[in-house]
Design a protein around this motif. Sequence first.
Motif, PDB file in Angstrom:
ATOM      1  N   CYS A  96      29.541  21.151  41.057  1.00 20.34           N
ATOM      2  CA  CYS A  96      28.771  22.450  41.424  1.00 20.34           C
ATOM      3  C   CYS A  96      27.855  22.884  39.930  1.00 20.34           C
ATOM      4  N   TRP A  97      26.598  22.795  40.314  1.00 18.75           N
ATOM      5  CA  TRP A  97      25.621  22.965  39.120  1.00 18.75           C
ATOM      6  C   TRP A  97      24.576  23.996  39.086  1.00 18.75           C
ATOM      7  N   LEU A  98      24.333  24.483  38.035  1.00 18.33           N
ATOM      8  CA  LEU A  98      23.306  25.720  38.100  1.00 18.33           C
ATOM      9  C   LEU A  98      22.069  25.218  37.644  1.00 18.33           C
ATOM     10  N   VAL A  99      20.933  25.388  37.980  1.00 13.53           N
ATOM     11  CA  VAL A  99      19.558  25.152  37.694  1.00 13.53           C
ATOM     12  C   VAL A  99      18.730  26.500  37.890  1.00 13.53           C
ATOM     13  N   THR A 212      11.411  23.855  39.226  1.00 12.69           N
ATOM     14  CA  THR A 212      11.443  22.563  40.131  1.00 12.69           C
ATOM     15  C   THR A 212      11.673  21.387  39.594  1.00 12.69           C
ATOM     16  N   ARG A 213      10.908  21.112  38.336  1.00 11.50           N
ATOM     17  CA  ARG A 213      11.097  19.799  37.987  1.00 11.50           C
ATOM     18  C   ARG A 213      12.500  19.624  37.034  1.00 11.50           C
ATOM     19  N   ARG A 214      13.002  20.811  36.535  1.00 15.83           N
ATOM     20  CA  ARG A 214      14.503  20.636  36.200  1.00 15.83           C
ATOM     21  C   ARG A 214      15.384  20.415  37.163  1.00 15.83           C
ATOM     22  N   GLY A 215      15.101  20.870  38.537  1.00 15.28           N
ATOM     23  CA  GLY A 215      15.976  20.707  39.807  1.00 15.28           C
ATOM     24  C   GLY A 215      15.798  19.329  40.027  1.00 15.28           C
ATOM     25  N   ILE A 216      14.776  18.810  40.029  1.00 11.57           N
ATOM     26  CA  ILE A 216      14.379  16.965  40.278  1.00 11.57           C
ATOM     27  C   ILE A 216      15.251  16.347  39.438  1.00 11.57           C
ATOM     28  N   GLU A 217      15.025  16.765  38.064  1.00 13.32           N
ATOM     29  CA  GLU A 217      15.801  16.030  37.124  1.00 13.32           C
ATOM     30  C   GLU A 217      17.189  15.929  37.139  1.00 13.32           C
ATOM     31  N   PHE A 218      17.738  17.260  37.618  1.00 12.48           N
ATOM     32  CA  PHE A 218      19.024  17.143  37.804  1.00 12.48           C
ATOM     33  C   PHE A 218      19.738  16.204  39.001  1.00 12.48           C
ATOM     34  N   PRO A 226      28.667  13.182  44.678  1.00 14.36           N
ATOM     35  CA  PRO A 226      28.285  14.116  45.640  1.00 14.36           C
ATOM     36  C   PRO A 226      27.879  15.411  44.704  1.00 14.36           C
ATOM     37  N   TRP A 227      27.071  16.269  45.001  1.00 14.19           N
ATOM     38  CA  TRP A 227      26.937  17.338  44.108  1.00 14.19           C
ATOM     39  C   TRP A 227      26.319  18.492  45.362  1.00 14.19           C
ATOM     40  N   CYS A 228      26.578  19.767  44.488  1.00 17.66           N
ATOM     41  CA  CYS A 228      25.996  20.881  45.001  1.00 17.66           C
ATOM     42  C   CYS A 228      24.941  21.553  43.768  1.00 17.66           C
ATOM     43  N   CYS A 229      23.707  21.762  44.035  1.00 21.13           N
ATOM     44  CA  CYS A 229      22.921  22.265  42.970  1.00 21.13           C
ATOM     45  C   CYS A 229      22.477  23.686  43.731  1.00 21.13           C
ATOM     46  N   HIS A 230      22.872  24.585  42.591  1.00 19.95           N
ATOM     47  CA  HIS A 230      22.177  25.938  42.845  1.00 19.95           C
ATOM     48  C   HIS A 230      20.821  25.851  42.181  1.00 19.95           C
ATOM     49  N   LEU A 231      19.685  25.973  42.829  1.00 18.89           N
ATOM     50  CA  LEU A 231      18.540  25.960  42.264  1.00 18.89           C
ATOM     51  C   LEU A 231      17.900  27.313  42.539  1.00 18.89           C
TER      52      LEU A 231
END
Length: 559
Positions: A96-99, A212-218, A226-231
């Motif tokens: 579970c990651w934060l961007v 947005t670019r940082r989220g795509i890079e993640f 598997p992942w959870c991205c909090h954009l």
Amino acid sequence: MAKPKNILFIMFDQLRWDYLSCYGHPHLKTPNIDRIAARGVRFDHAHIQSPLCGPSRMSTYTGRYVHSHGASWNQVPLKVGERTMGDHLRDLGIGCWLVGKTHMAADAEGMRRLGLEPDSVIGARVAECGFDIWERDDGMRPEGPDGMYDPGGALKYNDYLRDKGYDSDNPWHDYANSGVDDDGNVLSGWFLANSDSPANIREEDSETPYLTRRGIEFIKAQGDQPWCCHLSYIKPHWPYIVPDPYAGMYGPEHFLPPVRGDAERETDHAVFKGFQDAPVGKAFARDDIRNKVLSAYMGLIKQCDDQMGVLFDWLEETGRMDDTMIVITSDHGDFLGDHWLGEKTFFHDASVKVPMIIYDPSAEADATRGTTTDALVECIDLAPTFVDFVGGDATKLDHVLEGHSLLPFLRGGPAPARDYTICEYDYSATPLAARLELHPDQSRMFMVADHDWKMIHFESGHRPMLFDLKNDPDELNDLGGSAKHADVIAQMYHKLAAWARRPAARTTMANDTFVKYRTDAPRTGVLIGVADAASAVGETAAKYVGRKADKKRETSKPA
């Protein structure tokens, strides 16, 4: 199609629900957010749990009411023991990651007491609301006579801007959030009168495209795990200023008219009147200021939607749209002059009602695609929804998570069994509390709302406010002082009291453990009230029956 496994949790900051075209805005077209609504479910009665960034987000991340987690205002730390969606998901094998933004303050004292070092893996997660950090950017680098509001704010973004040639000790302010005149003078975005100036930055370098670019890079870096991205986007939160081509894209002919009436302005309610008379309320009462801000606010939302197009197109091209749940919501709205208020710190729908759109790519969700619902939902429902989506069972966490999983509903089942929603606000630290001479315990208010009524209770002892949502959907006529509505007020107080009695403190043992104890308690030899061996149930007294011991009871006689 492979079973969906990822979660893209998108949160905008201060985005009103009615400034998206899928929610009915007649002029601001948001086709990219709309396309997710067309593939998922749009919730038309989603409420936050506090009308302020920090406490609202802490409720969303923990799945718990503010009354439970205690982080009741910005910069109030989330207690070190509170579990968040990151903790729950990691227990299920999902990172579970934060961007972007959380507005979370770490419980430094609690960490010190427990010996948790902030630079350790566990300490960092505790200090960052349970997230692992790809990039945290709360979008706040203001500076005043006492120093920085947030010394860690926008550090990486400022480094990025300097690398791009924006020469300043604080390019976040001087370029991303300010304009410039012909003489090179910075027109600070903190002054609302400058909101109609284009931000002095190339559009691609402004905060929304950057995140947005940082989220795509993640996502690119995750491979098959598997992942959870909090954009978590910073805009359209103030400073209200946007770069070209979005600056000046919208004018008064595109604005929704202010929702406010003379009766509100003449209210006898001291707390409501106090919020109106705050500087931000007075500023938004001026049409010239409101028009400048709305031009920027709508431009910021249009930029957000265009960046959603960039993101969603990339997800389509890479196949991620097929294996990723997408959630779009906001931490609160923005009054923008409605009800003679600015900011968000009160309980009208302009503030507490937020967009919530959920796309579940699973085949089981095909029946609900493109649908809407007026079910009462709360932002605390997202954490249990995520737990269920990745294969957990949120019902086993019902002693911790106070929200309801929406996954059954997304897949054609019933809506959550909820007949009211709750929102809370603690204004103890505000100048209004000082003017009203209130103790911090008195500087709190609670909203309870259903489909028909909304009531606001004030711990200060002021009378409640009441709105008839069926006949007065704009919430212009306060019936809190009406004797004819005493029965309705009593019914709403009954609901508020029922909520206040809910179990929320016991979080270390699950409810099903206690249910199991009723019929299958551990047989550890504790017998209470058993008259004799024949009365013992089953083998509970097996260790006490038929035993032998030497007789040692004789004692010497006293001399």
